[in-house]
Design a protein around this motif. Structure first.
Motif, short mmCIF file in Angstrom:
data_model
loop_
_atom_site.label_atom_id
_atom_site.label_comp_id
_atom_site.label_asym_id
_atom_site.label_seq_id
_atom_site.Cartn_x
_atom_site.Cartn_y
_atom_site.Cartn_z
N ASP A 129 0.66 -1.16 0.07
CA ASP A 129 -0.05 0.08 -0.26
C ASP A 129 0.64 1.30 0.00
O ASP A 129 0.41 2.37 0.03
N GLU A 130 2.13 0.98 -0.17
CA GLU A 130 2.97 2.31 -0.23
C GLU A 130 2.63 3.01 -1.67
O GLU A 130 2.36 2.51 -2.50
N GLU A 131 2.86 4.44 -1.38
CA GLU A 131 2.65 5.06 -2.83
C GLU A 131 3.43 4.58 -3.71
O GLU A 131 2.87 4.65 -4.89
N TRP A 132 4.96 4.43 -3.57
CA TRP A 132 5.73 4.28 -4.68
C TRP A 132 5.14 2.61 -5.44
O TRP A 132 5.69 2.48 -6.76
N ALA A 133 4.46 1.97 -4.91
CA ALA A 133 4.08 0.71 -5.30
C ALA A 133 2.93 0.73 -6.33
O ALA A 133 3.00 -0.01 -7.15
N ALA A 134 2.18 1.78 -6.44
CA ALA A 134 1.36 2.18 -7.50
C ALA A 134 1.85 2.02 -8.81
O ALA A 134 1.33 1.62 -9.94
N ALA A 135 3.15 2.69 -8.99
CA ALA A 135 3.93 2.62 -10.28
C ALA A 135 4.78 1.57 -10.59
O ALA A 135 5.53 1.52 -11.45
N SER A 136 4.87 0.44 -9.30
CA SER A 136 5.86 -0.45 -9.88
C SER A 136 5.01 -1.78 -10.39
O SER A 136 4.05 -2.10 -10.43
N PRO A 137 5.94 -2.54 -11.41
CA PRO A 137 5.50 -3.60 -12.07
C PRO A 137 5.00 -4.75 -10.88
O PRO A 137 4.03 -5.52 -11.09
N VAL A 138 5.74 -4.73 -9.66
CA VAL A 138 5.33 -5.73 -8.58
C VAL A 138 4.65 -4.91 -7.54
O VAL A 138 5.14 -3.87 -6.99
N ALA A 157 11.23 -0.38 -3.84
CA ALA A 157 11.10 0.14 -5.16
C ALA A 157 11.97 -0.65 -6.12
O ALA A 157 11.88 -1.02 -7.37
N LEU A 158 13.19 -0.50 -5.69
CA LEU A 158 14.46 -0.77 -6.70
C LEU A 158 14.69 -2.21 -6.86
O LEU A 158 14.66 -2.74 -8.20
N PRO A 159 14.65 -2.96 -5.74
CA PRO A 159 14.97 -4.56 -6.09
C PRO A 159 13.63 -5.06 -6.68
O PRO A 159 13.70 -6.13 -7.45
N LEU A 160 12.51 -4.49 -6.07
CA LEU A 160 11.41 -5.16 -6.88
C LEU A 160 11.35 -4.91 -8.47
O LEU A 160 11.04 -5.59 -9.51
N ALA A 161 11.69 -3.62 -8.87
CA ALA A 161 11.94 -3.44 -10.23
C ALA A 161 12.82 -4.16 -11.07
O ALA A 161 12.81 -4.69 -12.06
N GLY A 162 14.05 -4.31 -10.17
CA GLY A 162 15.34 -5.33 -10.75
C GLY A 162 14.83 -6.67 -10.78
O GLY A 162 14.89 -7.31 -12.00
N PHE A 163 13.98 -7.31 -10.11
CA PHE A 163 13.48 -8.49 -10.19
C PHE A 163 12.20 -8.75 -11.42
O PHE A 163 12.62 -9.59 -11.87
N THR A 202 18.49 1.49 4.02
CA THR A 202 19.05 2.73 4.51
C THR A 202 19.78 3.60 3.52
O THR A 202 19.68 4.73 3.51
N MET A 203 20.45 2.68 2.79
CA MET A 203 21.40 3.37 1.62
C MET A 203 20.67 3.84 0.73
O MET A 203 20.88 5.29 0.30
#
Length: 408
Positions: free
Chosen positions: A41-50, A196-202, A113-114
């Motif tokens: 339900d995070e805001e960034w997830a709406a634009a994620s393929p996952v 968002a980044l690892p989800l996009a990569g996977f 964190t990074m």
């Protein structure tokens, strides 16, 4: 043959997972066939393929005090939560600091964190970056925090072997006890990198399930139509003791850690090798002094990828045979990466103790190429004197662990 005193027993379990905030509730949920996968339900997830993941059932910030939690990455938080439970469960052994070690594996450590602090740096400048950034992002942070918490001075180690990290941590703990460098080792794995980044990569690598509209059916190891794993988060920690030390303090033992096998494929950065997996399983069995026909149960790595599940099915059949009852608990928990091997080990230990094997969720129709006895539908009650747990990771890391009954 090693003397009984040098055997290794599991005396404590701790976990925080998508199924429960502790080891007991996680195990109960596994036996009930529950799913920890949810819509994001995070805001960034709406634009994620996952848009699905296996988030924690209980937030670590509800368990840890506020000051402690805010100075730690989420990966460190879950490691500390699980370690505290495992230590209490073991009865908080009275042991000299230089005879107590910690081994906590992780795949990414404080990667979130990074990423978050980099966003702050770019948006607001260097003066807005947290002074706790470096200790929060360190990959050895989970092991370091647990060692400080327990006062462990016989070593604090961090295997970083992708999805095999948690299992390799347990294998290293075994070595430390066998070599006489420690009498008690707190070992396991931790991971918290739902971002968002690892989800996009996977997603780009076609490794993650895209069943966004049916999250509880997305993780489906060995099933026809599986389309990838589901990212999860959490931690699992075991307390391992030299059998003689545990007996002297009259500690309760869940099971014995009888053997371990660790190999590398030297083959491909992401594709697993059946040959390397077979060598790991055979090495673990030889180390434990048990024959393939003695194995009653296998907790498979089985992440739900189309190719990976078939490679493992082939390797289990070759190394052990098709007779063991196999289960794939990632069908319920999702894939906890660096913590996966430790959580699989815990499920195996409890199957040995309780004589019950959790069913693989979502296995409506098994892939006809999988020639294994995969438990599905409902848990299977059967005595489990010898069991094997597998964990395999990107980079060609293979780790297999053998557990036997505590009274063996």
């Amino acid at each position: 043959m090693r003397g009984a005193d040098m055997g290794i027993v599991v005396t404590g379990l701790g976990a925080t997972t998508p199924l429960g905030g502790d080891a007991g509730s996680t195990w109960a949920a596994m036996l009930a066939g529950e799913s920890g996968v949810r819509r994001l339900d995070e805001e960034w997830a709406a634009a994620s393929p996952v848009r699905i993941a296996a988030r924690l059932k209980v937030e670590p910030t509800t368990v840890l005090d506020r000051v402690t939690a805010r100075r730690m990455d989420r990966c460190q938080q879950v490691a500390l939560v699980a370690a505290r439970e495992a230590w209490r469960d073991a009865g908080a052994p009275d042991i000299a600091a230089d005879r107590l070690a910690v081994v906590i594996g992780t795949g990414t450590g404080g990667a979130v964190t990074m990423l978050d602090q980099d966003d702050i740096l770019e948006a607001s400048g260097a003066r807005r970056v947290s002074p706790h950034t470096v200790p929060m992002l360190m990959v050895n942070g989970p092991a370091a925090h647990v060692s400080i918490e327990l006062g462990a001075r016989a070593g604090a180690h961090t295997p970083v072997s992708a999805c095999a990290s948690g299992a390799e941590a347990i294998a290293l703990a075994m070595d430390l006890i066998r070599l006489g460098r420690a009498d008690v080792v707190v070992a396991g794995g931790a991971e918290a990198c739902v971002h968002a980044l690892p989800l996009a990569g996977f997603a780009q690598a076609r490794a993650h399930s895209l069943r966004n509209d049916e999250p509880d059916a997305a993780s489906r190891p060995f099933a026809v139509g599986r389309d990838g794993f589901v990212i999860g988060e959490g931690a699992c920690v075991l307390v391992l003791e030299r059998a003689g030390f545990a007996a002297a303090r009259r500690a309760r033992a869940y099971a014995r850690l009888a053997g371990a096998g660790v190999t590398s494929d030297a083959f491909h950065i992401t594709a697993g090798s059946a040959e390397g997996q077979v060598r790991a399983m055979r090495a673990a069995l030889a180390d434990a002094g048990v024959a393939p026909q003695d194995v009653v149960h296998v907790n498979a790595h089985a992440t739900s990828t189309p190719k990976g599940d078939l490679v493992e099915a082939e390797s289990i059949a070759e190394a052990v045979g098709v007779h063991p009852a196999v289960t794939a608990t990632k069908s319920m928990t999702g894939h906890l990466f660096g913590a996966a091997g430790a959580l699989g080990a815990m499920a195996t230990i409890l199957a040995v103790r309780d004589g019950v094997i959790p069913a693989t969720r979502n296995l409506d129709v098994i892939d006809p190429e999988v020639k294994l006895d995969v438990v599905a539908g409902r848990p299977r009650g059967v005595p489990v004197p010898v069991a094997l747990a597998n964990a395999f990771g990107f980079g060609g890391h293979n780790a297999s662990l053998v557990f036997t009954r505590a009274d063996a």
